[in-house]
Design a protein around this motif. Sequence first.
Motif, PDB file in Angstrom:
ATOM      1  N   PRO A   5     -27.184  22.691   7.545  1.00 53.44           N
ATOM      2  CA  PRO A   5     -27.306  21.059   7.408  1.00 53.44           C
ATOM      3  C   PRO A   5     -26.082  20.635   8.451  1.00 53.44           C
ATOM      4  O   PRO A   5     -25.235  21.659   8.705  1.00 53.44           O
ATOM      5  CB  PRO A   5     -26.971  21.065   5.910  1.00 53.44           C
ATOM      6  CG  PRO A   5     -26.434  22.018   5.499  1.00 53.44           C
ATOM      7  CD  PRO A   5     -26.749  23.361   6.388  1.00 53.44           C
ATOM      8  N   PRO A   6     -25.887  19.425   8.657  1.00 52.05           N
ATOM      9  CA  PRO A   6     -24.930  18.717   9.408  1.00 52.05           C
ATOM     10  C   PRO A   6     -23.501  19.038   8.646  1.00 52.05           C
ATOM     11  O   PRO A   6     -23.387  18.817   7.368  1.00 52.05           O
ATOM     12  CB  PRO A   6     -25.142  17.266   9.531  1.00 52.05           C
ATOM     13  CG  PRO A   6     -26.678  17.356   9.455  1.00 52.05           C
ATOM     14  CD  PRO A   6     -26.866  18.412   8.356  1.00 52.05           C
TER      15      PRO A   6
ATOM     16  N   GLY B  51     -35.086  18.623  18.897  1.00 52.65           N
ATOM     17  CA  GLY B  51     -36.152  17.630  18.801  1.00 52.65           C
ATOM     18  C   GLY B  51     -37.473  18.184  18.081  1.00 52.65           C
ATOM     19  O   GLY B  51     -38.296  17.570  17.809  1.00 52.65           O
ATOM     20  N   LEU B  52     -37.428  19.705  18.063  1.00 51.59           N
ATOM     21  CA  LEU B  52     -38.557  20.316  17.450  1.00 51.59           C
ATOM     22  C   LEU B  52     -38.261  20.294  15.886  1.00 51.59           C
ATOM     23  O   LEU B  52     -37.245  20.232  15.355  1.00 51.59           O
ATOM     24  CB  LEU B  52     -38.792  21.716  17.794  1.00 51.59           C
ATOM     25  CG  LEU B  52     -38.972  21.884  19.225  1.00 51.59           C
ATOM     26  CD1 LEU B  52     -38.946  23.647  19.664  1.00 51.59           C
ATOM     27  CD2 LEU B  52     -40.163  21.530  19.546  1.00 51.59           C
ATOM     28  N   ASP B  53     -39.698  20.067  15.294  1.00 49.45           N
ATOM     29  CA  ASP B  53     -39.578  20.492  13.702  1.00 49.45           C
ATOM     30  C   ASP B  53     -38.840  21.916  13.430  1.00 49.45           C
ATOM     31  O   ASP B  53     -38.898  22.917  14.199  1.00 49.45           O
ATOM     32  CB  ASP B  53     -40.882  20.561  13.137  1.00 49.45           C
ATOM     33  CG  ASP B  53     -41.208  21.016  11.788  1.00 49.45           C
ATOM     34  OD1 ASP B  53     -41.234  22.055  11.539  1.00 49.45           O
ATOM     35  OD2 ASP B  53     -41.091  20.020  10.846  1.00 49.45           O
ATOM     36  N   ALA B  54     -38.072  22.075  12.525  1.00 49.92           N
ATOM     37  CA  ALA B  54     -37.323  23.170  12.157  1.00 49.92           C
ATOM     38  C   ALA B  54     -38.185  24.419  11.902  1.00 49.92           C
ATOM     39  O   ALA B  54     -37.869  25.540  12.537  1.00 49.92           O
ATOM     40  CB  ALA B  54     -36.480  23.118  10.914  1.00 49.92           C
ATOM     41  N   ASP B  55     -39.218  24.445  11.345  1.00 57.35           N
ATOM     42  CA  ASP B  55     -40.079  25.521  11.110  1.00 57.35           C
ATOM     43  C   ASP B  55     -40.780  25.790  12.570  1.00 57.35           C
ATOM     44  O   ASP B  55     -40.708  26.940  12.831  1.00 57.35           O
ATOM     45  CB  ASP B  55     -41.253  25.152  10.199  1.00 57.35           C
ATOM     46  CG  ASP B  55     -40.591  25.079   8.663  1.00 57.35           C
ATOM     47  OD1 ASP B  55     -39.631  25.670   8.373  1.00 57.35           O
ATOM     48  OD2 ASP B  55     -41.477  24.406   7.872  1.00 57.35           O
TER      49      ASP B  55
ATOM     50  N   LYS C  63     -31.518  18.868  15.435  1.00 59.89           N
ATOM     51  CA  LYS C  63     -30.377  17.853  16.026  1.00 59.89           C
ATOM     52  C   LYS C  63     -29.555  18.682  17.258  1.00 59.89           C
ATOM     53  O   LYS C  63     -29.038  17.779  18.163  1.00 59.89           O
ATOM     54  CB  LYS C  63     -29.741  17.318  15.087  1.00 59.89           C
ATOM     55  CG  LYS C  63     -30.575  16.364  14.217  1.00 59.89           C
ATOM     56  CD  LYS C  63     -31.392  15.374  14.828  1.00 59.89           C
ATOM     57  CE  LYS C  63     -32.390  14.507  13.764  1.00 59.89           C
ATOM     58  NZ  LYS C  63     -33.098  13.386  14.383  1.00 59.89           N
ATOM     59  N   ARG C  64     -29.291  19.860  16.754  1.00 62.09           N
ATOM     60  CA  ARG C  64     -28.372  20.690  17.954  1.00 62.09           C
ATOM     61  C   ARG C  64     -28.725  22.260  17.701  1.00 62.09           C
ATOM     62  O   ARG C  64     -29.201  22.546  16.662  1.00 62.09           O
ATOM     63  CB  ARG C  64     -26.627  20.367  17.194  1.00 62.09           C
ATOM     64  CG  ARG C  64     -25.794  20.895  18.040  1.00 62.09           C
ATOM     65  CD  ARG C  64     -24.449  20.434  17.424  1.00 62.09           C
ATOM     66  NE  ARG C  64     -23.393  21.552  18.140  1.00 62.09           N
ATOM     67  CZ  ARG C  64     -22.782  22.255  17.206  1.00 62.09           C
ATOM     68  NH1 ARG C  64     -22.607  22.036  15.997  1.00 62.09           N
ATOM     69  NH2 ARG C  64     -21.747  23.068  17.852  1.00 62.09           N
TER      70      ARG C  64
ATOM     71  N   THR D 236     -31.057  18.234  10.646  1.00 66.24           N
ATOM     72  CA  THR D 236     -31.267  16.852   9.884  1.00 66.24           C
ATOM     73  C   THR D 236     -32.780  16.306   9.580  1.00 66.24           C
ATOM     74  O   THR D 236     -33.614  16.136  10.536  1.00 66.24           O
ATOM     75  CB  THR D 236     -30.664  15.695  10.525  1.00 66.24           C
ATOM     76  OG1 THR D 236     -29.166  16.281  10.750  1.00 66.24           O
ATOM     77  CG2 THR D 236     -30.534  14.443   9.842  1.00 66.24           C
ATOM     78  N   GLY D 237     -33.278  15.989   8.317  1.00 65.84           N
ATOM     79  CA  GLY D 237     -34.606  15.548   8.125  1.00 65.84           C
ATOM     80  C   GLY D 237     -35.514  16.469   8.627  1.00 65.84           C
ATOM     81  O   GLY D 237     -36.657  15.826   8.938  1.00 65.84           O
TER      82      GLY D 237
END
Length: 71
Positions: free
Chosen positions: A42-43, A20-24, A66-67, A61-62
Motif C-alpha cells: 500500500p502507499p 496502470g495495470l490491475d494488481a492481479d 501506481k508505482r 492503490t484501489g
Amino acid sequence: MAPQPNTPVEPDDNPDTYVGLDADTAEHQARARGWHTVRALPPGAIITMEYMGGRLNFEVTGGTVKRCWKG
C-alpha cells in the motif's frame, strides 16, 4: 572468506510497463516474465531498503499499480 549470496537472476523487464495495470494482472504478468518474488504494497508502507535481486515491488492503490520498482 564468506560465501557469496545466491541472488536470483533478474528478468530483462521494464517496471514502468506494470504501472496502470490491475494488481492481479500485473502480478501474473511479472511471474510469467520470470520475477522470483512479487510483492504488492500500500502507499506509504514501511519496508526495509535492502536490494533483493529477482524481486519486483508494486505500490497499489484501489487495486491498480501506481508505482513499480526492482529489488
